[in-house]
Scaffold this active site. Structure first.
Site, PDB file in Angstrom:
ATOM      1  N   GLY A  46       0.914  -1.253   0.098  1.00  0.00           N
ATOM      2  CA  GLY A  46      -0.136  -0.060  -0.207  1.00  0.00           C
ATOM      3  C   GLY A  46       0.853   1.283   0.188  1.00  0.00           C
ATOM      4  O   GLY A  46       0.510   2.452  -0.530  1.00  0.00           O
ATOM      5  N   GLU A 101       3.975   4.660   5.775  1.00  0.00           N
ATOM      6  CA  GLU A 101       2.984   3.792   5.790  1.00  0.00           C
ATOM      7  C   GLU A 101       1.574   4.350   4.920  1.00  0.00           C
ATOM      8  O   GLU A 101       1.496   5.670   5.029  1.00  0.00           O
ATOM      9  CB  GLU A 101       2.316   3.245   7.309  1.00  0.00           C
ATOM     10  CG  GLU A 101       2.652   1.693   7.621  1.00  0.00           C
ATOM     11  CD  GLU A 101       1.913   0.766   6.745  1.00  0.00           C
ATOM     12  OE1 GLU A 101       1.422   1.164   5.362  1.00  0.00           O
ATOM     13  OE2 GLU A 101       1.808  -0.297   7.225  1.00  0.00           O
ATOM     14  N   ASP A 102       0.911   3.647   4.231  1.00  0.00           N
ATOM     15  CA  ASP A 102      -0.244   4.560   3.873  1.00  0.00           C
ATOM     16  C   ASP A 102      -1.387   4.807   4.896  1.00  0.00           C
ATOM     17  O   ASP A 102      -1.897   5.719   4.864  1.00  0.00           O
ATOM     18  CB  ASP A 102      -1.133   3.484   2.482  1.00  0.00           C
ATOM     19  CG  ASP A 102      -1.142   2.255   2.891  1.00  0.00           C
ATOM     20  OD1 ASP A 102      -0.525   1.631   3.887  1.00  0.00           O
ATOM     21  OD2 ASP A 102      -1.755   1.544   2.066  1.00  0.00           O
ATOM     22  N   ASP A 105      -4.426   1.559  11.113  1.00  0.00           N
ATOM     23  CA  ASP A 105      -5.572   1.252  11.489  1.00  0.00           C
ATOM     24  C   ASP A 105      -5.494   1.003  12.902  1.00  0.00           C
ATOM     25  O   ASP A 105      -5.568   1.789  13.676  1.00  0.00           O
ATOM     26  CB  ASP A 105      -6.121   0.017  10.738  1.00  0.00           C
ATOM     27  CG  ASP A 105      -7.521  -0.192  10.585  1.00  0.00           C
ATOM     28  OD1 ASP A 105      -8.221   0.017  11.735  1.00  0.00           O
ATOM     29  OD2 ASP A 105      -8.150  -0.992   9.821  1.00  0.00           O
ATOM     30  N   LYS A 133      -6.876   5.994  10.404  1.00  0.00           N
ATOM     31  CA  LYS A 133      -8.284   5.727  10.420  1.00  0.00           C
ATOM     32  C   LYS A 133      -8.983   6.300  11.761  1.00  0.00           C
ATOM     33  O   LYS A 133      -8.486   5.438  12.823  1.00  0.00           O
ATOM     34  CB  LYS A 133      -8.358   4.127  10.190  1.00  0.00           C
ATOM     35  CG  LYS A 133      -9.896   3.835   9.295  1.00  0.00           C
ATOM     36  CD  LYS A 133      -9.952   2.629   8.800  1.00  0.00           C
ATOM     37  CE  LYS A 133     -10.659   2.722   7.589  1.00  0.00           C
ATOM     38  NZ  LYS A 133     -10.868   1.280   7.115  1.00  0.00           N
ATOM     39  N   PHE A 155     -15.030   2.113   4.274  1.00  0.00           N
ATOM     40  CA  PHE A 155     -14.308   1.078   3.205  1.00  0.00           C
ATOM     41  C   PHE A 155     -13.772   2.053   2.244  1.00  0.00           C
ATOM     42  O   PHE A 155     -14.025   2.109   1.339  1.00  0.00           O
ATOM     43  CB  PHE A 155     -15.231   0.147   2.672  1.00  0.00           C
ATOM     44  CG  PHE A 155     -14.354  -0.933   2.122  1.00  0.00           C
ATOM     45  CD1 PHE A 155     -13.169  -1.101   1.434  1.00  0.00           C
ATOM     46  CD2 PHE A 155     -15.154  -2.298   2.448  1.00  0.00           C
ATOM     47  CE1 PHE A 155     -12.348  -1.999   1.131  1.00  0.00           C
ATOM     48  CE2 PHE A 155     -14.206  -3.496   1.830  1.00  0.00           C
ATOM     49  CZ  PHE A 155     -13.041  -3.448   1.235  1.00  0.00           C
ATOM     50  N   ASP A 162      -6.173  -0.622  -1.356  1.00  0.00           N
ATOM     51  CA  ASP A 162      -6.971  -1.690  -2.457  1.00  0.00           C
ATOM     52  C   ASP A 162      -7.997  -2.382  -1.826  1.00  0.00           C
ATOM     53  O   ASP A 162      -8.222  -2.278  -0.428  1.00  0.00           O
ATOM     54  CB  ASP A 162      -5.802  -2.645  -2.364  1.00  0.00           C
ATOM     55  CG  ASP A 162      -5.604  -3.670  -1.467  1.00  0.00           C
ATOM     56  OD1 ASP A 162      -5.362  -3.265  -0.326  1.00  0.00           O
ATOM     57  OD2 ASP A 162      -5.802  -5.107  -1.999  1.00  0.00           O
ATOM     58  N   ARG A 168      -5.596   0.619  -6.322  1.00  0.00           N
ATOM     59  CA  ARG A 168      -4.695   1.026  -5.788  1.00  0.00           C
ATOM     60  C   ARG A 168      -4.244   2.378  -6.723  1.00  0.00           C
ATOM     61  O   ARG A 168      -3.587   3.324  -6.358  1.00  0.00           O
ATOM     62  CB  ARG A 168      -3.375   0.208  -5.766  1.00  0.00           C
ATOM     63  CG  ARG A 168      -3.518  -0.820  -4.787  1.00  0.00           C
ATOM     64  CD  ARG A 168      -2.197  -1.489  -4.283  1.00  0.00           C
ATOM     65  NE  ARG A 168      -2.492  -2.822  -3.759  1.00  0.00           N
ATOM     66  CZ  ARG A 168      -2.315  -3.223  -2.348  1.00  0.00           C
ATOM     67  NH1 ARG A 168      -2.315  -2.122  -1.607  1.00  0.00           N
ATOM     68  NH2 ARG A 168      -2.407  -4.269  -1.978  1.00  0.00           N
TER      69      ARG A 168
HETATM   70  C1  PRP Z   1      -2.613  -2.287   5.381  1.00  0.00           C
HETATM   71  C2  PRP Z   1      -1.876  -1.060   5.289  1.00  0.00           C
HETATM   72  C3  PRP Z   1      -1.069  -1.396   6.626  1.00  0.00           C
HETATM   73  C4  PRP Z   1      -1.944  -2.032   7.448  1.00  0.00           C
HETATM   74  C5  PRP Z   1      -2.475  -1.275   8.784  1.00  0.00           C
HETATM   75  O1  PRP Z   1      -1.875  -3.237   4.675  1.00  0.00           O
HETATM   76  O2  PRP Z   1      -1.157  -0.852   4.488  1.00  0.00           O
HETATM   77  O3  PRP Z   1      -0.058  -1.910   6.455  1.00  0.00           O
HETATM   78  O4  PRP Z   1      -2.787  -2.887   6.809  1.00  0.00           O
HETATM   79  O5  PRP Z   1      -3.378  -2.026   9.355  1.00  0.00           O
HETATM   80  P1  PRP Z   1      -3.110  -1.956  11.049  1.00  0.00           P
HETATM   81  O6  PRP Z   1      -2.619  -0.762  11.393  1.00  0.00           O
HETATM   82  O7  PRP Z   1      -4.341  -2.670  11.562  1.00  0.00           O
HETATM   83  O8  PRP Z   1      -1.968  -3.036  11.234  1.00  0.00           O
HETATM   84  P2  PRP Z   1      -2.615  -4.709   4.140  1.00  0.00           P
HETATM   85  O9  PRP Z   1      -2.326  -5.745   4.980  1.00  0.00           O
HETATM   86  O10 PRP Z   1      -3.808  -4.404   3.676  1.00  0.00           O
HETATM   87  O11 PRP Z   1      -1.654  -4.937   2.912  1.00  0.00           O
HETATM   88  P3  PRP Z   1      -1.213  -3.836   1.637  1.00  0.00           P
HETATM   89  O12 PRP Z   1      -0.311  -2.933   2.038  1.00  0.00           O
HETATM   90  O13 PRP Z   1      -0.603  -4.802   0.621  1.00  0.00           O
HETATM   91  O14 PRP Z   1      -2.629  -3.283   1.153  1.00  0.00           O
END
Ligand code: PRP
Length: 182
Positions: A46, A101-102, A105, A133, A155, A162, A168
């Site tokens: 991401g 990081e993107d 959460d 978030k 969402f 993604d 993306r």
């Molecule tokens: C997403 C995002 C962070 C993580 C955040 O990645 O890019 O890495 O989730 O969540 P958290 O704070 O609850 O740990 P994802 O696992 O969807 O993979 P991606 O980056 O390949 O989309």
């Protein structure tokens, strides 16, 4: 692109708003890291788009490397244990590391990564997240030094985020229509 746009119900951040956010974060980092040659660690997948923009908004010398992690599934994701799918090629020892990081959460992915990278004895380690978030009554497990913006607990896709590896490449962040994922 039309095919992607039609699955979006609301635009949360326009391209212009994203540019402003990234350039502010880039300016903050540039001011804090003068003379430090930070290593930007992008967490795939991401974060690759944010990282590419962020680096161009940073005006001091810096380098980049990539890590890919994957959670073992929902139950394990909540415990924060992630598997390293691709590790860094760069030595972290003595470096000023900024994890890009993107989206933050629960913060569990980052909290795990920070522990892992700290064991490699960097000079410092901070987090720059494009978005946090907002989840009522829930604080993320870590507090990032650089926060671009806050997004609602919906969402959302685009700008690296993604759904099933799609969206993306949307240049803005939007809310995915329920009919696109049910
Ligand atoms: C997403 C995002 C962070 C993580 C955040 O990645 O890019 O890495 O989730 O969540 P958290 O704070 O609850 O740990 P994802 O696992 O969807 O993979 P991606 O980056 O390949 O989309």
């Amino acid at each position: 692109m039309e095919e992607l746009h039609q699955d979006i119900s609301d635009v949360i951040l326009t391209e212009e708003e994203i540019r402003e956010v990234v350039s502010r974060v880039g300016a903050e980092i540039s001011a804090d890291y003068a003379g430090k040659n930070p290593l930007i660690v992008a967490v795939l997948r991401g974060a690759f788009i944010f990282t590419a923009d962020l680096m161009r908004a940073i005006t001091v010398p810096c380098s980049v490397d990539f890590m890919a992690v994957s959670s073992y599934g929902d139950s394990v994701k909540s415990s924060g244990v992630v598997r390293i799918v691709k590790d860094l090629d760069t030595k972290v020892e003595g470096r000023h590391v900024i994890i890009a990081e993107d989206i933050l959460d629960s913060g569990l992915t980052l909290s795990y990564l920070i522990k892992l990278l700290r064991a490699r004895r960097p000079a410092s380690i901070e987090v720059a997240t494009f978005a946090v978030k907002d989840i009522q009554g829930k604080e993320p497990a870590i507090e990032p030094r650089y926060v671009g913006t806050h997004v609602p607990n919906e969402f959302i896709v685009g700008y690296g985020l993604d759904y099933a590896e799609r969206y993306r490449n949307l240049p803005y962040i939007g809310v995915l229509k329920p009919e696109a994922y049910v």
